[in-house]
Design an enzyme around this catalytic site. Structure first.
Site, PDB file in Angstrom:
ATOM      1  CD  GLU A  75      -2.909   1.055  -0.013  1.00 14.88           C
ATOM      2  OE1 GLU A  75      -3.078   2.106  -0.690  1.00 14.88           O
ATOM      3  OE2 GLU A  75      -3.482  -0.009  -0.277  1.00 14.88           O
ATOM      4  CD  GLU A  82      -2.853   5.525  -6.148  1.00 16.46           C
ATOM      5  OE1 GLU A  82      -3.041   6.300  -5.192  1.00 16.46           O
ATOM      6  OE2 GLU A  82      -3.627   4.612  -6.447  1.00 16.46           O
TER       7      GLU A  82
END
Length: 131
Positions: A75, A82
């Site tokens: 994560e 991102e």
């Protein structure tokens, strides 16, 4: 007059405590800004409560901790990818940017699936003892 505003840091950390503050800020940013990370934290909490309730042994705790950490690492990496993609492409659509984000999200999904498999494998003996 007040003191002038301090410019954002662009160079290396000068002290270990400064590095720790930046690392802590990064961890907090992921927890605060990423809904999925909060879901992973809740899931990890459930696993810890179940492990405590089942009185699992040290070896099982090691596997559970590894599975939890794997999902968290994935994560965090997804968040980094991102952010970098968004920095590079901004608001315009780019097929390679989409691919990078999709693959990073897929990494998290694979890590979470593996964590579930690990959890089931190592907790199965404890759960069957309850039956």
């Amino acid at each position: 007059m007040g003191s002038p505003a301090k410019a954002p840091q662009t160079g290396k950390n000068r002290h270990f405590s400064q590095a720790l503050r930046h690392a802590g800020a990064g961890i907090w940013a992921v927890i605060k800004d990423e809904r999925n990370m909060r879901s992973h934290l809740v899931s990890a909490g459930v696993v810890v409560v179940v492990g405590l309730g089942l009185h699992v042994d040290l070896n099982t705790w090691c596997w559970l901790a590894l599975a939890i950490a794997l999902v968290w690492f994935a994560e965090f990496l997804n968040t980094v990818i991102e952010a970098l993609v968004n920095l590079i492409v901004g608001q315009r659509y780019d097929e390679n940017a989409k691919l990078a984000k999709d693959v990073a999200a897929g990494l998290v999904l694979l890590a979470a699936g593996l964590a579930v498999v690990i959890g089931l494998l190592v907790l199965a003996p404890y759960l069957t003892d309850l039956i």
